[in-house]
Enzyme design. Sequence first.
Site, mmCIF file in Angstrom:
data_model
loop_
_atom_site.group_PDB
_atom_site.id
_atom_site.type_symbol
_atom_site.label_atom_id
_atom_site.label_comp_id
_atom_site.label_asym_id
_atom_site.label_seq_id
_atom_site.Cartn_x
_atom_site.Cartn_y
_atom_site.Cartn_z
ATOM 1 N N HIS A 18 5.966 16.506 18.309
ATOM 2 C CA HIS A 18 5.252 15.854 17.201
ATOM 3 C C HIS A 18 3.938 16.542 16.828
ATOM 4 O O HIS A 18 2.937 15.885 16.531
ATOM 5 C CB HIS A 18 4.984 14.388 17.518
ATOM 6 C CG HIS A 18 6.207 13.524 17.571
ATOM 7 N ND1 HIS A 18 7.319 13.749 16.791
ATOM 8 C CD2 HIS A 18 6.491 12.419 18.316
ATOM 9 C CE1 HIS A 18 8.230 12.828 17.043
ATOM 10 N NE2 HIS A 18 7.765 12.017 17.974
ATOM 11 N N HIS A 50 6.428 7.676 11.817
ATOM 12 C CA HIS A 50 6.834 7.208 13.147
ATOM 13 C C HIS A 50 6.575 5.709 13.325
ATOM 14 O O HIS A 50 6.167 5.270 14.408
ATOM 15 C CB HIS A 50 6.104 8.016 14.227
ATOM 16 C CG HIS A 50 6.831 8.114 15.531
ATOM 17 N ND1 HIS A 50 6.953 7.049 16.390
ATOM 18 C CD2 HIS A 50 7.481 9.151 16.119
ATOM 19 C CE1 HIS A 50 7.628 7.420 17.464
ATOM 20 N NE2 HIS A 50 7.961 8.700 17.323
ATOM 21 N N SER A 51 6.822 4.925 12.283
ATOM 22 C CA SER A 51 6.662 3.473 12.412
ATOM 23 C C SER A 51 7.717 2.893 13.342
ATOM 24 O O SER A 51 8.880 3.310 13.348
ATOM 25 C CB SER A 51 6.756 2.804 11.046
ATOM 26 O OG SER A 51 5.597 3.050 10.285
ATOM 27 N N TYR A 52 7.285 1.912 14.127
ATOM 28 C CA TYR A 52 8.176 1.155 15.005
ATOM 29 C C TYR A 52 8.477 -0.180 14.318
ATOM 30 O O TYR A 52 7.567 -0.974 14.062
ATOM 31 C CB TYR A 52 7.496 0.860 16.333
ATOM 32 C CG TYR A 52 7.324 2.015 17.278
ATOM 33 C CD1 TYR A 52 8.065 2.089 18.456
ATOM 34 C CD2 TYR A 52 6.383 3.020 17.041
ATOM 35 C CE1 TYR A 52 7.892 3.124 19.365
ATOM 36 C CE2 TYR A 52 6.196 4.062 17.943
ATOM 37 C CZ TYR A 52 6.951 4.104 19.103
ATOM 38 O OH TYR A 52 6.765 5.127 19.995
ATOM 39 N N ASP A 79 17.327 7.836 22.034
ATOM 40 C CA ASP A 79 16.299 8.721 21.485
ATOM 41 C C ASP A 79 17.030 9.966 21.010
ATOM 42 O O ASP A 79 16.922 11.038 21.615
ATOM 43 C CB ASP A 79 15.237 9.050 22.530
ATOM 44 C CG ASP A 79 14.022 9.753 21.933
ATOM 45 O OD1 ASP A 79 13.961 9.873 20.687
ATOM 46 O OD2 ASP A 79 13.143 10.186 22.697
ATOM 47 N N GLU A 125 13.362 7.753 12.332
ATOM 48 C CA GLU A 125 12.502 8.834 11.862
ATOM 49 C C GLU A 125 13.348 9.840 11.075
ATOM 50 O O GLU A 125 14.108 10.608 11.660
ATOM 51 C CB GLU A 125 11.843 9.531 13.053
ATOM 52 C CG GLU A 125 11.129 8.606 14.011
ATOM 53 C CD GLU A 125 10.994 9.232 15.387
ATOM 54 O OE1 GLU A 125 10.573 10.412 15.475
ATOM 55 O OE2 GLU A 125 11.327 8.565 16.385
#
Length: 326
Positions: free
Chosen positions: A92, A163-165, A235, A290
């Site tokens: 990242h 990269h919002s959760y 992931d 993402e």
Amino acid sequence: MASLQTFEIANQQMVLKAINLGGIITELLVPDKKGQLTNVVLGYPDISDYLTDSFFLGCIAGRFANRIAEGKLTIDGKAYQLAINNGKNHLHGGVKGFDKVYWQVTKVADNKLMLEYASKHMEEGYPGNLEVVVTYELTDDNELLIEYNATTDQETVINLTNHSYFNLSGSMDNTIADHDIQIETDKLVAVNADQIPTGVLQDVSDTPFDFLRNRNLGEAIEDYKSSDNSAIGFDHCYAFESSEFKKMAQVSSKTTSISMQVFSTEPGVQLYTGNHLVAPFQQHQALCLETQHYPDSPNQPGFPSTTLKKGDRFYSKTVYKFGLKD
């Protein structure tokens, strides 16, 4: 010296709050089945907590989202060494990626927020002065539209994402166990034990990674754990290959009936189920979708290119569309 600032935009049914650090989305309010505004992204109660965040909560990830093997790049015949911040790999954007820098907010309209950042030559090891513009817009169709633009004065690589959760359940005390998910491809970027691609696009049909049919995410995580003793959750990057704007995924919560569809021009979408979230959060409290190019693309000639040359413009568009699932 830059300081933390909060900005807010809204349309008739949605509200987005973001800060200038990392372009981080701190809240996204959408209507639930009762018409009540519900926050659907994980965040801290105090914005100063983002200064020490290690989960990439809500940020713009870059210059290169996801992993680059051993942080090694070769561009135009020249070798570059990027910052190492994920075991022996680069993740990242490095130690001080786009999530840890202050962006200049250049426009705040009723429903639109524009952020700009000038990434200097050799920042975190990347060549070229990179000018980046990211726009958040809330449309009349209850969409969060994110557009990415960038130019460089020297050949480089770029891979940007948000990269919002997301947790659509109406309470951040809940996990994502009540969420259903569907991903519109049967291809996965196969990776090794360090989550670095092998170069193969794996067929996921009839495996724990198969989300072509709508599945409960809590059950899917348990199925994956049962099939692999080392697994703690997903992931993984799902491969679409096409750069056409297309639907990639849909998620919904049984509790609130809130649904979220994901569309993008990107060739991949990384499903991350919050496997490494720890206090003040909890494991599997939220999920990320993402939109991005594949991990380690600069070292994988068979993958869609992430090269950006002088005189060219990088452009990418992603839409998170909210509604109610019957």
